[in-house]
Scaffold this active site. Structure first.
Site, PDB file in Angstrom:
ATOM      1  N   ASN A  23       0.798  -1.224   0.000  1.00  0.00           N
ATOM      2  CA  ASN A  23       0.000   0.000   0.000  1.00  0.00           C
ATOM      3  C   ASN A  23       0.830   1.273   0.000  1.00  0.00           C
ATOM      4  OD1 ASN A  23      -2.185  -1.623  -0.110  1.00  0.00           O
ATOM      5  ND2 ASN A  23      -2.886  -1.279   1.984  1.00  0.00           N
ATOM      6  N   ARG A  96      -9.007  -1.982  -6.952  1.00  0.00           N
ATOM      7  CA  ARG A  96      -9.606  -0.657  -6.833  1.00  0.00           C
ATOM      8  C   ARG A  96      -8.532   0.416  -6.658  1.00  0.00           C
ATOM      9  NH1 ARG A  96     -13.502  -0.611  -4.474  1.00  0.00           N
ATOM     10  NH2 ARG A  96     -13.471   1.583  -3.941  1.00  0.00           N
ATOM     11  N   PRO A 126     -16.884   3.793  -1.783  1.00  0.00           N
ATOM     12  CA  PRO A 126     -17.095   4.881  -2.753  1.00  0.00           C
ATOM     13  C   PRO A 126     -15.821   5.701  -2.951  1.00  0.00           C
ATOM     14  CG  PRO A 126     -18.069   5.458  -0.650  1.00  0.00           C
ATOM     15  CD  PRO A 126     -17.613   4.038  -0.522  1.00  0.00           C
ATOM     16  N   ILE A 127     -15.781   6.473  -4.035  1.00  0.00           N
ATOM     17  CA  ILE A 127     -14.630   7.375  -4.246  1.00  0.00           C
ATOM     18  C   ILE A 127     -15.120   8.818  -4.353  1.00  0.00           C
ATOM     19  CG2 ILE A 127     -13.121   5.636  -5.320  1.00  0.00           C
ATOM     20  CD1 ILE A 127     -13.856   6.932  -8.051  1.00  0.00           C
ATOM     21  N   LEU A 129     -15.117  11.222  -2.298  1.00  0.00           N
ATOM     22  CA  LEU A 129     -14.220  12.264  -1.758  1.00  0.00           C
ATOM     23  C   LEU A 129     -13.059  12.532  -2.714  1.00  0.00           C
ATOM     24  CD1 LEU A 129     -14.246  11.212   1.997  1.00  0.00           C
ATOM     25  CD2 LEU A 129     -15.574  13.023   0.879  1.00  0.00           C
ATOM     26  N   ASP A 316      -6.855  -3.281   8.772  1.00  0.00           N
ATOM     27  CA  ASP A 316      -6.255  -4.380   8.001  1.00  0.00           C
ATOM     28  C   ASP A 316      -5.673  -5.465   8.892  1.00  0.00           C
ATOM     29  OD1 ASP A 316      -4.998  -2.335   5.253  1.00  0.00           O
ATOM     30  OD2 ASP A 316      -6.995  -3.001   5.819  1.00  0.00           O
ATOM     31  N   ILE A 338     -14.139   1.286  10.347  1.00  0.00           N
ATOM     32  CA  ILE A 338     -13.733   1.826   9.044  1.00  0.00           C
ATOM     33  C   ILE A 338     -14.605   1.305   7.910  1.00  0.00           C
ATOM     34  CG2 ILE A 338     -11.797   2.104   7.429  1.00  0.00           C
ATOM     35  CD1 ILE A 338     -11.260   3.432  10.132  1.00  0.00           C
ATOM     36  N   ARG A 408      -2.609 -11.347  -3.470  1.00  0.00           N
ATOM     37  CA  ARG A 408      -2.681  -9.935  -3.848  1.00  0.00           C
ATOM     38  C   ARG A 408      -1.770  -9.096  -2.964  1.00  0.00           C
ATOM     39  NH1 ARG A 408      -8.374  -7.273  -4.541  1.00  0.00           N
ATOM     40  NH2 ARG A 408      -6.852  -5.616  -4.806  1.00  0.00           N
TER      41      ARG A 408
END
Ligand code: EPZ
Length: 430
Positions: A23, A96, A126-127, A129, A316, A338, A408
């Site tokens: 990340n 994503r 959602p995106i 923001l 996570d 979250i 992944r």
């Protein structure tokens, strides 16, 4: 689809090297789009998501190369020109985080067309923001055929407040703002180490950024950015996962190439549960990062946890912690703040014998319950890790299906666990 076959009941022991943070590497690769010069990244983990993003860069017409190094891969990217500003659905639906190309493409080329990522197992994701922030920077955003079409004839600095703390939202806007005219202030920005690492890379590329690691990041736009060389930080979630794997099997493990500072909340919680973690062990000579040694001080005790943005306990690590709590005496209340649907692993853990009650954002884990091996199915990246951990503690054989989820974000996890004495092997199914 590959499966893992796990024979549980063996304490882990030995040392394991932690890979670079997925990340942190993903936004760093997207940041290379901000310059025509070469960006060289070291300590990039050998995980599937990195390959997916390379395919996307290829689709955009951007050259990249991967070279095997002692610690992870070296990835070199040169976005000299853009052949095509489109991030297609086929790639975005696989990952994503592809949405991270939106800000850099818009800032450098004035146009980006990115498929909406859609939801995923753990939530709607959602995106809004990201898009609201890019509009605040002067972009025109339209939607058609499931794609976000963003255009801008030069971005203009602004002040933007995040209604919700968003890691990739902060990353997208920070990258876009580096080439915007004037000053941008991001309020309620994410403080995650991966956001800070991206900020360090951008500064090495010539960006003017202040406030990294705080909720208020100020970016003063520049005309262009230059190439840079950067070492990706260690993966704090992989490290936390191995700390939990050692604890759940009652083992003694040394983690190499970790940044203990990034794991403060996880180490504190595990100490409360009865796991002794020593961060004073001297790293090997010349090592860039630190070392953590872990062992159980005695029987594990249940402790409540609430996931929060950094520096709180990371979402996570929630699934891995839930697996561990099945082996702790007492009842643990796990609150997920979250994501709205991040307890899918609870049902699979129950199939191994766990006693878990899920009620909305809270899960009650009653331990200690003996676990017995069974067939279980992974639903998302960290849920898969949780099932592997439970399989390591279960008596008998556990088969984890759909391990492509785990590939992944974890580099050869079965090899690393085998080196620590686990009985785990990959069965490739066609
Ligand atoms: C990043 O996802 C990580 N992924 C996730 O890791 C991690 O779980 C998450 O941050 C939280 O730490 C990468 O960095 C590639 P968010 P991201 O935007 O950025 C809501 C893993 O396991 N939100 O911080 O997508 C959102 O729905 C993955 O490696 C909006 O409402 O997460 C969520 O409830 C899983 N609107 C909350 O904010 C937006 O525009 C936090 O999401 C953006 C987010």
């Amino acid at each position: 689809m590959d499966q893992f076959l796990i024979e549980g009941g063996r304490p882990l022991s030995g040392s394991v090297g932690i890979s670079g943070a997925k990340n942190a590497a993903l936004p760093a690769m997207a940041a290379a789009l901000l310059t025509s010069e070469r960006v060289t990244l070291h300590n990039v983990p050998r995980v599937r998501d990195i390959g997916t993003l390379r395919s996307l860069l290829d689709e955009l017409g951007v050259d990249s190369s991967v070279t095997h190094e002692d610690h992870g891969n070296r990835v070199e990217i040169e976005a000299r020109q853009l052949l095509n500003p489109v991030a297609p659905y086929e790639l975005v639906k696989q990952m994503r985080a592809s949405v991270l190309v939106l800000g850099p493409l818009l800032a450098r080329f004035g146009h980006a067309r990115v498929s909406l990522p859609g939801g995923c197992a753990i939530g709607a994701r959602p995106i809004n923001l990201h898009l609201k922030g890019l509009e605040a920077l002067g972009a025109t955003i339209t939607m058609d055929h499931g794609y976000v079409d963003a255009r801008a004839d030069g971005l203009k600095g602004t002040a933007f407040y995040f209604d919700t703390v968003s890691v990739t939202g902060t990353e997208n806007l920070m990258m876009a703002a580096t080439l915007a005219a004037g000053e941008t202030v991001l309020e309620n920005a994410a403080c995650e180490p991966e956001v800070v690492d991206l900020g360090h890379l951008l500064q090495e590329m010539g960006a003017q950024i202040e406030g990294l690691g705080t909720g208020r990041i100020t970016i003063r736009g520049v005309a262009r950015l230059r190439g840079a060389r950067h070492v990706i930080i260690p993966d704090r979630i992989e490290a936390g996962t191995f700390l939990a794997a050692a604890a759940i099997t009652g083992g003694e493990v040394t983690l190499l190439n970790v940044e203990p500072k990034h794991l403060a909340a996880v180490v504190a919680k595990l100490a409360e549960v009865g796991v002794e973690i020593d961060s004073s062990a001297p790293p090997p000579p010349g090592a860039r990062w630190g070392t953590l040694r872990t062992r159980n001080a005695g029987p594990l005790r249940a402790a409540d946890v609430t996931t929060q943005e950094y520096p709180g306990f990371p979402t996570d690590m929630q699934a891995q912690y839930m697996a561990l709590m099945t082996q702790a005496e007492g009842t643990a209340v796990i609150t997920e703040t979250i994501f709205e649907n991040r307890f899918l692993h609870a049902l699979e853990l129950a199939r191994l014998g766990a006693d878990i009650t899920v009620d909305g954002r809270r899960a009650l884990v009653r331990g200690k319950t003996p676990l017995s091996g069974a067939n279980v199915q992974a639903s998302d990246l960290r849920a898969s890790a949780s099932l592997v951990l439970a399989g390591l503690a279960a008596q008998g054989e556990t088969v984890v299906d759909r391990v492509y989820h785990i590939d992944r974000g974890y580099e050869r996890i079965e090899e690393k666990l085998t080196k620590l004495g686990a009985r785990i092997k990959r069965i490739s199914e066609g």
